[in-house]
Design a protein around this motif. Structure first.
Motif, PDB file in Angstrom:
ATOM      1  N   ASN A   1       0.846  -1.210   0.000  1.00 38.98           N
ATOM      2  CA  ASN A   1       0.000   0.000   0.000  1.00 38.98           C
ATOM      3  C   ASN A   1       0.877   1.255   0.000  1.00 38.98           C
ATOM      4  O   ASN A   1       0.546   2.264   0.597  1.00 38.98           O
ATOM      5  CB  ASN A   1      -0.944   0.004   1.216  1.00 38.98           C
ATOM      6  CG  ASN A   1      -0.230  -0.349   2.508  1.00 38.98           C
ATOM      7  OD1 ASN A   1      -0.303  -1.490   2.963  1.00 38.98           O
ATOM      8  ND2 ASN A   1       0.497   0.603   3.076  1.00 38.98           N
TER       9      ASN A   1
ATOM     10  N   MET B 180       4.128   3.021  -5.113  1.00 30.76           N
ATOM     11  CA  MET B 180       3.848   2.422  -6.428  1.00 30.76           C
ATOM     12  C   MET B 180       2.415   1.915  -6.499  1.00 30.76           C
ATOM     13  O   MET B 180       1.737   2.070  -7.519  1.00 30.76           O
ATOM     14  CB  MET B 180       4.836   1.284  -6.721  1.00 30.76           C
ATOM     15  CG  MET B 180       6.217   1.760  -7.069  1.00 30.76           C
ATOM     16  SD  MET B 180       6.296   2.628  -8.660  1.00 30.76           S
ATOM     17  CE  MET B 180       6.496   1.251  -9.789  1.00 30.76           C
TER      18      MET B 180
ATOM     19  N   ARG C 112      -3.411   0.608   7.231  1.00 37.15           N
ATOM     20  CA  ARG C 112      -2.697   1.355   6.182  1.00 37.15           C
ATOM     21  C   ARG C 112      -3.261   1.030   4.799  1.00 37.15           C
ATOM     22  O   ARG C 112      -3.375   1.913   3.945  1.00 37.15           O
ATOM     23  CB  ARG C 112      -1.199   1.064   6.253  1.00 37.15           C
ATOM     24  CG  ARG C 112      -0.532   1.719   7.461  1.00 37.15           C
ATOM     25  CD  ARG C 112       0.973   1.693   7.361  1.00 37.15           C
ATOM     26  NE  ARG C 112       1.556   0.368   7.545  1.00 37.15           N
ATOM     27  CZ  ARG C 112       1.812  -0.183   8.723  1.00 37.15           C
ATOM     28  NH1 ARG C 112       1.523   0.465   9.838  1.00 37.15           N
ATOM     29  NH2 ARG C 112       2.354  -1.395   8.812  1.00 37.15           N
TER      30      ARG C 112
ATOM     31  N   VAL D 244       6.199  -4.269  -3.103  1.00 40.64           N
ATOM     32  CA  VAL D 244       6.847  -4.221  -1.780  1.00 40.64           C
ATOM     33  C   VAL D 244       8.353  -4.072  -2.028  1.00 40.64           C
ATOM     34  O   VAL D 244       8.829  -4.301  -3.149  1.00 40.64           O
ATOM     35  CB  VAL D 244       6.560  -5.503  -0.954  1.00 40.64           C
ATOM     36  CG1 VAL D 244       5.069  -5.650  -0.673  1.00 40.64           C
ATOM     37  CG2 VAL D 244       7.110  -6.742  -1.644  1.00 40.64           C
TER      38      VAL D 244
END
Ligand SMILES: NC(=O)c1ccc[n+]([C@@H]2O[C@H](COP(=O)([O-])OP(=O)(O)OC[C@H]3O[C@@H](n4cnc5c(N)ncnc54)[C@H](OP(=O)(O)O)[C@@H]3O)[C@@H](O)[C@H]2O)c1
Length: 208
Positions: A8, A11, A35, A64
């Motif tokens: 989250n 990107m 989040r 990630v």
């Protein structure tokens, strides 16, 4: 189409935000529901866990940090044939080399049931928020249907997919990202580095 994100962060926000504007349905997947929910509210998506986003997405964006990417996908259950977009770069920001030279292949080895496509790793999230019309986006992968689908998502940003070969060539895109970032950070300009094919090879491109 239904798109999931693993992550989250910047990107996920830039790309998923644009895909929602293009009419797609997105689930933001995060390790923290709070989040993931914050981002989802901001861009008009739904939110879930990483596993829920994986199950939701006909295509899933892996967004990630490179150093945790293999562990993140290894901890999830994937359907055979799941399309996974890998935008990670394992760039070492001390000297702009790569800590891991072939992220996409490492991810593919970790989840061999997935169809991994490398894409969106060559430009910063600020570019994806508002990509220049017609920007070429190199994509690498081994599955034609997955490449077509990711190509559609590239076009939804107003960009043009550039087929750059199979997944083994994704490492070249990762190295290119490191090269470009190092040049940009040192004040250089990468735009003029590649001439048109006629100039690169004369009138007849090799292999034609
Ligand atoms: N930013 C760019 O301009 C850019 C451009 C091209 C490629 N990339 C690549 O895109 C990827 C994502 O970059 P980003 O800028 O979006 O990063 P970011 O803003 O730092 O976001 C990273 C996301 O990963 C999550 N995360 C971190 N460690 C995790 C773990 N152990 N398990 C599960 N989730 C974890 C974070 O979750 P929490 O919110 O819970 O911490 C966050 O949602 C990176 O691999 C990067 O190399 C970035």
């Amino acid at each position: 189409m239904r798109i999931g994100t693993l992550g989250n962060g910047l990107m996920a926000e830039a790309l998923a935000g644009r895909w929602i504007k293009a009419g797609h349905d997105v689930m933001i997947g995060g390790r923290s529901r709070e989040r993931a929910g914050e981002l989802a509210r901001r861009i008009g998506a739904r939110a879930g866990s990483l596993q829920e986003a994986m199950e939701y997405g006909e295509v899933v964006l892996l967004a990630v940090p490179a150093e945790v990417a293999v562990a993140v996908v290894s901890g999830l259950e994937l359907e055979p044939g799941q399309i996974l977009i890998d935008c990670t770069n394992a760039v070492n920001h001390q000297d702009f080399t790569l800590d891991e030279p072939a992220m996409a292949e490492a991810i593919s080895r970790a989840v061999p049931q997935a169809r991994v496509v490398k894409a969106f790793n060559l430009a910063a999230e600020t570019v994806w928020q508002d990509a220049p019309h017609g920007l070429g986006v190199p994509i690498c992968g081994d599955d034609a249907a997955a490449l077509d689908l990711v190509g559609e998502l590239v076009r939804d940003l107003g960009c043009e997919p550039v087929h750059a070969g199979g997944l083994r060539r994704a490492r070249l895109l990762e190295a290119t990202a490191a090269l470009a970032i190092g040049i940009w950070v040192n004040g250089g300009d990468v735009r003029g580095m590649f001439p048109p094919v006629e100039i690169a090879f004369g009138s007849v491109p090799p292999g034609s």
